[in-house]
Design a protein around this motif. Structure first.
Motif, PDB file in Angstrom:
ATOM      1  N   GLN A 199     -15.805   4.911  60.232  1.00  0.00           N
ATOM      2  CA  GLN A 199     -14.849   3.811  60.415  1.00  0.00           C
ATOM      3  C   GLN A 199     -15.562   2.705  61.188  1.00  0.00           C
ATOM      4  O   GLN A 199     -15.750   2.799  62.404  1.00  0.00           O
ATOM      5  CB  GLN A 199     -13.606   4.275  61.184  1.00  0.00           C
ATOM      6  CG  GLN A 199     -12.732   5.273  60.436  1.00  0.00           C
ATOM      7  CD  GLN A 199     -13.212   6.696  60.551  1.00  0.00           C
ATOM      8  OE1 GLN A 199     -13.748   7.084  61.577  1.00  0.00           O
ATOM      9  NE2 GLN A 199     -13.030   7.478  59.506  1.00  0.00           N
ATOM     10  N   THR A 200     -15.990   1.696  60.474  1.00  0.00           N
ATOM     11  CA  THR A 200     -16.774   0.629  61.106  1.00  0.00           C
ATOM     12  C   THR A 200     -15.866  -0.388  61.773  1.00  0.00           C
ATOM     13  O   THR A 200     -14.741  -0.628  61.340  1.00  0.00           O
ATOM     14  CB  THR A 200     -17.657  -0.073  60.065  1.00  0.00           C
ATOM     15  OG1 THR A 200     -16.822  -0.608  59.043  1.00  0.00           O
ATOM     16  CG2 THR A 200     -18.641   0.904  59.456  1.00  0.00           C
ATOM     17  N   THR A 201     -16.371  -0.982  62.836  1.00  0.00           N
ATOM     18  CA  THR A 201     -15.689  -2.062  63.544  1.00  0.00           C
ATOM     19  C   THR A 201     -16.722  -3.115  63.905  1.00  0.00           C
ATOM     20  O   THR A 201     -17.931  -2.909  63.748  1.00  0.00           O
ATOM     21  CB  THR A 201     -15.011  -1.540  64.830  1.00  0.00           C
ATOM     22  OG1 THR A 201     -16.026  -1.066  65.734  1.00  0.00           O
ATOM     23  CG2 THR A 201     -14.032  -0.410  64.516  1.00  0.00           C
ATOM     24  N   ALA A 202     -16.218  -4.219  64.402  1.00  0.00           N
ATOM     25  CA  ALA A 202     -17.139  -5.274  64.838  1.00  0.00           C
ATOM     26  C   ALA A 202     -17.826  -4.901  66.136  1.00  0.00           C
ATOM     27  O   ALA A 202     -18.844  -5.480  66.507  1.00  0.00           O
ATOM     28  CB  ALA A 202     -16.368  -6.584  64.993  1.00  0.00           C
ATOM     29  N   GLU A 203     -17.270  -3.936  66.855  1.00  0.00           N
ATOM     30  CA  GLU A 203     -17.840  -3.525  68.134  1.00  0.00           C
ATOM     31  C   GLU A 203     -19.020  -2.583  67.923  1.00  0.00           C
ATOM     32  O   GLU A 203     -19.301  -2.127  66.811  1.00  0.00           O
ATOM     33  CB  GLU A 203     -16.760  -2.851  68.983  1.00  0.00           C
ATOM     34  CG  GLU A 203     -15.578  -3.756  69.283  1.00  0.00           C
ATOM     35  CD  GLU A 203     -14.499  -3.017  70.075  1.00  0.00           C
ATOM     36  OE1 GLU A 203     -14.675  -1.816  70.308  1.00  0.00           O
ATOM     37  OE2 GLU A 203     -13.499  -3.657  70.424  1.00  0.00           O
TER      38      GLU A 203
END
Length: 778
Positions: free
Chosen positions: A428-432
């Protein structure tokens, strides 16, 4: 784990990958190659078609065959293998073929009959032995073209690779599992396997079976069933299973082993030939949890322990006419614990289930359907019946920064994510910087970010990680564990400075002494089963017994003074742990010197209390409520810190001192958690001079100082900075009363004190004590 190159090619296109690249890649990703062997078939070995086969006129065990070895070219070959009479296509070594350094095929005459070549067995071609007789060719190795060189069939001229797996890599106990790792390392997509049954005349499985469960089933199962007309082991299956040293005489056993070795799915087969479909009889399948072991029963007859073993009487063979197939998955951690605790006997498949098999059961059933419909004469029933265990996904939070710190190299976030995705992880990718990683069910060995980092390193290749000097990076460890560590360190320093030596003893003691001195003991059902000695036959519920024994040993060594402390664990009746600080002081309170004329006094209550105060800081004493028999009834007290009872100190009862050959002895035991200081904000210091005031009250002699102190504290007088008792006096003149003298310290933060302010503070105290306890000034 043994695989072959062409077998691997079923799931991954490695046609452009050399054996050397395969070897290096497998080693780089942690699948260490023990051996890599390429089987090359000699030239002039061709596909031959047997046109006729007759008995040799002068030898009962020989057959004279007319074999077509090329279009329109027929050769007469004498063969001694019994199975040649059942063969159509065979491997023929023609004139001039060399099967060894000293073995060249030549024109020959056998018992008077001309022979122009040799029909070969697998072992004669340098392949593994697949049974007695010649090697009978079939379409499983490719299209059979008469006259085509056998070495052009890649599935026969194969490369065998033996891999050494670590115990945690059960996911690679299959060709599909190894291909999955290679897919990520070589950046080659996996081949999809989607197969739908081609048989439209099947009976629905649900019509002839009924599946029931009892208890919590911590496993997944899927069932299929087939009506069998005939089974055989194809040449391809036989060779590959021989390569992995798993070829058996039974065709069904070979098919099941081939599927499990290919897919990783555990398959078992049950003989259910007794089911009569014509009278609507249903097969009853019961799955039951019995003491954490899953029992599989067919028609109320125990047939298997899931993942552990199968009853021999229930096992299907190639002669079975109706077979129930079971695909299963059970968490290996659960399985291993159960087998170990209950000492259950296991079979061959337990090795795979205990190390982690493939949880995608549909994959195994689909592969089974494909093989049965394409390689064997059989009819599968329509559909499957299953039990699916609901397992919560294991999600680990990872961060690019932490992974790079562990590796010691900067790896781009997207490269890390792509590697994990290629290995089957869901990210689950995020900008963080942080991202969640869902662990696939077949990787039960992945537990933390270090394991995830290892996966990244495997695929990048350890040789591709830049070497750097070792660097230690320590995080801020200001947590509860470190806080306890620093408190213990400080207590040890203070105790040693006060004259105590540290004692370290076992967490065991003598149960008879605990009972003798009225200390609690561990409940019998929770106590030690096999104590190391009779003196250490139970878990200690106090350290004081150990310290008394240590002090006794010191006295036996002629020591006149012994002061010991120990910070350790004790247990309650339910075997719950807590840490305490325990201290003991026995004998002389100081060394012999000129000031005491070589005759120092023994330790007394006042001296011991001062020593304890030097170790743990300020505390209050109140009347002891302890019930053990080592304390002195008139020289003991509970220790109060922050208004909470956290331990006690006492003179040891004379009878106990006598039992341990000790002189005057004092002990204390304090809950360690109470000694951990709370965070206290600093208070400002006044620059103005304070004053001391002494007050003497006549008060009921049964009123303890602790109550007087509490009453004054609750007044919360702003100018009263400190107060304490300086004298207590009783005599016959006072009768039922006593004289209590208090010293007050009064100070202002804002200005020099005025008489009025001092009087107001003193008056408030006098009035409060008079109203509460009837106290009056002397």
């Amino acid at each position: 784990m043994i695989i072959t190159r062409t077998w691997l090619n079923n799931f991954l296109d490695i046609s452009e990958i050399s054996n050397d690249t395969l070897y290096k890649t497998l080693n780089a990703i942690g699948l260490e190659v023990d051996s890599l062997t390429t089987h090359t078939i000699p030239e002039k070995i061709v596909v031959g078609k047997i046109l006729s086969c007759e008995k040799h006129p002068d030898a009962d065990k020989l057959n004279v065959c007319q074999i077509e070895i090329n279009a329109g070219t027929v050769r007469q070959i004498v063969c001694g293998a019994a199975n040649v009479v059942h063969a159509e296509y065979v491997a023929v070594a023609t004139i001039g073929a060399k099967l060894g350094e000293d073995f060249e095929i030549k024109h020959a005459k056998l018992r008077g009959v001309e022979s122009e070549g040799m029909v070969c067995s697998a072992s004669e071609l340098g392949l593994p032995n697949i049974g007695d007789g010649i090697m009978i060719l079939d379409e499983s190795v490719g299209e059979l073209i008469v006259g085509k060189e056998i070495n052009e069939y890649s599935k026969l001229s194969d490369t065998v690779i033996e891999i050494e797996l670590t115990a945690n890599r059960g996911d690679c106990l299959s060709v599909h599992g190894v291909a999955r790792d290679l897919s990520a390392a070589l950046n080659i997509p996996m081949k999809k396997f989607d197969y739908e049954s081609q048989n439209n005349e099947k009976i629905g499985l649900a019509r002839v079976t009924k599946l029931t469960t009892e208890g919590e089933i911590k496993a997944s199962l899927e069932y299929a069933m087939a009506h069998i007309e005939s089974l055989h082991t194809s040449l391809l299956f036989a060779l590959r299973l021989a390569f992995v040293e798993a070829l058996k005489q039974d065709a069904l056993a070979n098919i099941l082993k081939y599927i499990t070795h290919s897919t990783g799915v555990i398959l078992r087969a049950y003989d259910v030939s007794h089911i009569n479909l014509e009278d609507d009889t249903k097969l009853l399948i019961n799955v039951k949890n019995v003491n954490d072991v899953v029992h599989i029963s067919l028609d109320n007859k125990l047939s298997a322990y899931l993942g552990i073993n199968q009853e021999e009487a229930s096992q299907a063979t190639e002669k079975s006419t109706q077979i129930l197939f079971q695909a299963s998955y059970i968490n290996p951690t659960i399985l291993v614990d159960v087998v170990s605790e209950q000492k259950l006997s296991t079979d061959e498949l337990y090795y795979n289930t205990s190390r982690g098999s493939e949880p995608n059961l549909c994959f195994g059933i689909s592969y089974l359907t494909y093989l049965f419909e394409n390689y064997n004469i059989s009819k599968l029933f329509d559909g499957t019946i299953s039990i699916s265990q609901d397992v919560e996904d294991k999600i680990i939070t990872a961060s690019t920064e932490e992974i790079c710190q562990i590796i010691g190299n900067e790896i781009p976030k997207m490269e890390i994510i792509n590697i994990l995705k290629s290995l089957g992880f869901i990210v689950q990718t995020t900008a963080e910087d942080k991202f969640g990683v869902t662990i696939p069910a077949y990787r039960h060995d992945i537990q933390n970010i270090q394991d995830i980092t290892e996966e990244v390193v495997r695929i990048i290749g350890i040789d591709n990680i830049e070497a750097k000097a070792l660097k230690f990076i320590e995080k801020n460890r200001n947590n509860s564990s470190m806080k306890k560590y620093y408190v213990k360190k400080e207590l040890r320093s203070r105790a040693v400075a006060t004259g105590f030596d540290e004692s370290i003893s076992y967490a065991f003691t003598d149960k008879t002494l605990l009972e003798k001195y009225n200390f609690p003991t561990v409940n019998e059902e929770l106590d030690l089963i096999n104590p190391i000695t009779t003196d250490f036959n139970t878990l200690r519920t106090t350290i004081l017994i150990n310290l008394l024994q240590a002090a006794q040993r010191n006295v036996n060594y002629s020591k006149k003074s012994t002061a010991l402390f120990e910070i350790g664990t004790i247990f309650n009746a339910l075997r719950e742990e807590k840490e305490v600080l325990s201290l003991i002081y026995t004998g002389q309170k100081e060394s012999e010197n000129v000031s005491n004329a070589g005759k120092p006094n023994n330790i007394d209550f006042e001296s011991f209390v001062k020593k304890i105060s030097s170790v743990i800081g300020n505390f209050e004493l109140r009347t002891a409520v302890q019930t053990n028999k080592i304390i002195h009834p008139y020289q003991s007290a509970d220790i109060i810190i922050n208004n909470q009872t956290c331990g006690y100190l006492s003179k040891v009862h004379p009878s106990v001192c006598e039992a341990f050959d000790l002189k005057e002895t004092f002990v204390a035991e304090i809950d360690f958690l109470a000694l951990i200081p709370e965070h206290i904000n600093a208070n400002p210091i006044s620059k103005f001079q304070g004053v001391y005031k002494d007050l003497s009250f006549v008060i009921d002699k049964n009123t303890p100082y602790s109550q007087v102190s509490l009453s004054i504290s609750t007044l919360k007088l702003p100018l009263l900075k400190n107060f304490y008792a300086v004298d207590v006096y009783e005599d016959e003149v006072l009768g039922d009363e006593k004289s209590l003298s208090l010293r007050l310290f009064i100070q202002s933060l804002e200005s020099t004190l005025k008489d009025k302010e001092i009087d107001e503070t003193v008056t408030a105290i006098i009035e409060a004590l008079e109203a509460t306890y009837g106290a009056r000034l002397r």
